[in-house]
Design an enzyme around this catalytic site. Structure first.
Site, PDB file in Angstrom:
ATOM      1  N   ASP A  34      45.788  59.184  66.851  1.00 51.65           N
ATOM      2  CA  ASP A  34      44.882  58.112  67.280  1.00 51.65           C
ATOM      3  C   ASP A  34      44.353  57.312  66.100  1.00 51.65           C
ATOM      4  O   ASP A  34      43.389  56.559  66.236  1.00 51.65           O
ATOM      5  CB  ASP A  34      43.723  58.691  68.097  1.00 51.65           C
ATOM      6  CG  ASP A  34      42.851  59.637  67.277  1.00 51.65           C
ATOM      7  OD1 ASP A  34      43.245  59.963  66.132  1.00 51.65           O
ATOM      8  OD2 ASP A  34      41.790  60.042  67.781  1.00 51.65           O
ATOM      9  N   GLU A  36      42.821  58.360  63.432  1.00 47.43           N
ATOM     10  CA  GLU A  36      41.747  58.968  62.647  1.00 47.43           C
ATOM     11  C   GLU A  36      42.288  59.348  61.274  1.00 47.43           C
ATOM     12  O   GLU A  36      43.431  59.784  61.142  1.00 47.43           O
ATOM     13  CB  GLU A  36      41.216  60.227  63.333  1.00 47.43           C
ATOM     14  CG  GLU A  36      40.162  59.985  64.375  1.00 47.43           C
ATOM     15  CD  GLU A  36      39.532  61.293  64.842  1.00 47.43           C
ATOM     16  OE1 GLU A  36      39.647  62.309  64.114  1.00 47.43           O
ATOM     17  OE2 GLU A  36      38.957  61.289  65.935  1.00 47.43           O
ATOM     18  N   GLN A  94      29.896  38.704  51.871  1.00 44.39           N
ATOM     19  CA  GLN A  94      28.760  38.769  52.793  1.00 44.39           C
ATOM     20  C   GLN A  94      27.567  39.387  52.056  1.00 44.39           C
ATOM     21  O   GLN A  94      27.087  40.453  52.397  1.00 44.39           O
ATOM     22  CB  GLN A  94      29.121  39.595  54.032  1.00 44.39           C
ATOM     23  CG  GLN A  94      30.269  38.995  54.835  1.00 44.39           C
ATOM     24  CD  GLN A  94      30.508  39.742  56.127  1.00 44.39           C
ATOM     25  OE1 GLN A  94      29.594  39.949  56.927  1.00 44.39           O
ATOM     26  NE2 GLN A  94      31.750  40.173  56.341  1.00 44.39           N
ATOM     27  N   LYS A 190      32.838  19.966  46.014  1.00 43.00           N
ATOM     28  CA  LYS A 190      33.443  19.909  47.347  1.00 43.00           C
ATOM     29  C   LYS A 190      32.398  20.186  48.420  1.00 43.00           C
ATOM     30  O   LYS A 190      31.351  20.779  48.166  1.00 43.00           O
ATOM     31  CB  LYS A 190      34.582  20.913  47.467  1.00 43.00           C
ATOM     32  CG  LYS A 190      34.173  22.385  47.553  1.00 43.00           C
ATOM     33  CD  LYS A 190      35.370  23.249  47.957  1.00 43.00           C
ATOM     34  CE  LYS A 190      34.922  24.678  48.251  1.00 43.00           C
ATOM     35  NZ  LYS A 190      34.849  25.525  47.090  1.00 43.00           N
ATOM     36  N   ASP A 216      38.951  31.308  39.325  1.00 47.61           N
ATOM     37  CA  ASP A 216      38.162  31.773  40.462  1.00 47.61           C
ATOM     38  C   ASP A 216      38.248  33.290  40.544  1.00 47.61           C
ATOM     39  O   ASP A 216      39.091  33.905  39.877  1.00 47.61           O
ATOM     40  CB  ASP A 216      38.655  31.128  41.763  1.00 47.61           C
ATOM     41  CG  ASP A 216      37.533  30.911  42.767  1.00 47.61           C
ATOM     42  OD1 ASP A 216      36.436  31.468  42.570  1.00 47.61           O
ATOM     43  OD2 ASP A 216      37.758  30.179  43.750  1.00 47.61           O
ATOM     44  N   SER A 221      42.714  32.102  51.742  1.00 46.89           N
ATOM     45  CA  SER A 221      43.706  31.248  52.401  1.00 46.89           C
ATOM     46  C   SER A 221      44.385  30.302  51.414  1.00 46.89           C
ATOM     47  O   SER A 221      45.483  29.815  51.660  1.00 46.89           O
ATOM     48  CB  SER A 221      43.034  30.429  53.510  1.00 46.89           C
ATOM     49  OG  SER A 221      42.100  29.524  52.948  1.00 46.89           O
ATOM     50  N   GLY A 222      43.728  30.030  50.291  1.00 45.58           N
ATOM     51  CA  GLY A 222      44.307  29.163  49.269  1.00 45.58           C
ATOM     52  C   GLY A 222      43.993  27.698  49.440  1.00 45.58           C
ATOM     53  O   GLY A 222      44.346  26.886  48.576  1.00 45.58           O
TER      54      GLY A 222
END
Length: 310
Positions: A34, A36, A94, A190, A216, A221-222
């Site tokens: 499953d 785990e 985040q 930007k 950077d 996503s570029g």
């Protein structure tokens, strides 16, 4: 001193172990039907100084859970000190409340790592430096700048260089590299209309006839980096390269970079390169294994880690 590898980037863990002239600790990390996660340390770690190498990259939640369970297994195995070596720290973007009723997930992940049993964290180019304060244990944040500086000097010895930050938030990082190379700095201004979509507004600085190097910490996503490269060429730059620490490179990011004006993008192996990265003509990886090995040796010997920043 023992080194344990989880599954996110085993080649990097093997390279670090080889640099330290140590074998990887025998450990089993597998999944039940499953999905785990089950971990078993297959040799004695009682009283040992143990380093767990695991980037929390894609699949982020699986790799994070592997790390937490490994930390718990080592704590229950009576390891003297456990250091979570996280070349790429997932959830770092985040690091603050972005709006009402949103989480600070980087703090939650920090709490989980501490509660699981880590005594120390070793990471690289955190997206936000203040994340070190989310932990109630020591955190060593290494920088790729020394590696990038040496590589740029070797690859572009005769070019008129200019370091470029692809956004205002990365100015400090770009300025540090420009200072090391004794060259000028430009900034891309930007405006981001929504998540994952960026619009280049202006190039701050005279990039005409210069070889521009975008710097950077993360490429996902570029889109931002490729838009920045197009803006630099439009502003008169003779050519554009990029140096990025963590190549997340989701979706069609590699193809996007290939179709962009970026002459060559250099990333580290903090995240295991995909097949698309390995066959790409304008994406290359440089290894951070020796840097991590030096930091781990310094931690184990209780000597200076900050000397590696030079």
């Amino acid at each position: 001193m023992k080194i344990v590898a989880c599954n996110s980037n085993r080649p990097l863990a093997e390279a670090v172990a080889a640099a330290l002239n140590l074998p990887l600790c025998r450990a089993l990390v597998r999944r039940f039907a499953d999905m785990e996660i089950f971990v078993e340390i297959q040799e004695n770690v009682r009283g040992e100084d143990v380093f767990v190498v695991q980037s929390t990259c894609y699949p982020t939640n699986d790799n994070l859970m592997e790390l937490l369970i490994m930390l718990d297994a080592l704590r229950r195995g009576s390891a003297r000190r456990i250091t979570a070596v996280m070349p790429y720290f997932g959830y770092a973007r985040q690091d603050r409340k972005s709006g009402p009723r949103t989480p600070i997930s980087a703090k939650l992940v920090a709490n989980l790592i501490v509660e699981a049993g880590a005594n120390r964290v070793l990471t690289m180019d955190l997206h936000a430096g203040q994340i070190q304060g989310f932990f109630d244990i020591p955190v060593d944040n290494l920088f790729a700048a020394p590696l990038f500086t040496r590589d740029i000097r070797e690859r572009y010895p005769a070019r008129d260089l200019m370091i470029v930050s692809p956004d205002v938030g990365g100015v400090v990082r770009a300025r540090q590299l420009a200072k090391r190379l004794n060259t000028d700095l430009a900034i891309i201004d930007k405006r981001r209309e929504r998540a994952g979509v960026s619009e280049v507004m202006n190039v701050i600085g005279d990039v005409s006839k210069r070889h521009c190097i975008l710097v950077d910490d993360i490429i996902d996503s570029g889109g931002s980096l490729c838009n920045a490269a197009s803006a630099l060429i439009g502003a008169g730059a003779s050519s554009v390269s990029a140096y990025v620490t963590h190549g997340v490179l989701t979706g069609g990011a590699v193809a996007r970079v290939a179709a962009s004006p970026i002459e060559m993008m250099t990333i580290t192996d903090s995240i295991l390169g995909s097949e698309a990265v390995r066959v790409s003509a304008n994406v290359r990886q440089i290894s951070i294994a020796q840097l991590l090995a030096n930091a781990m040796r310094a931690i184990s010997d209780e000597s200076s880690v900050s000397s590696l920043f030079d």
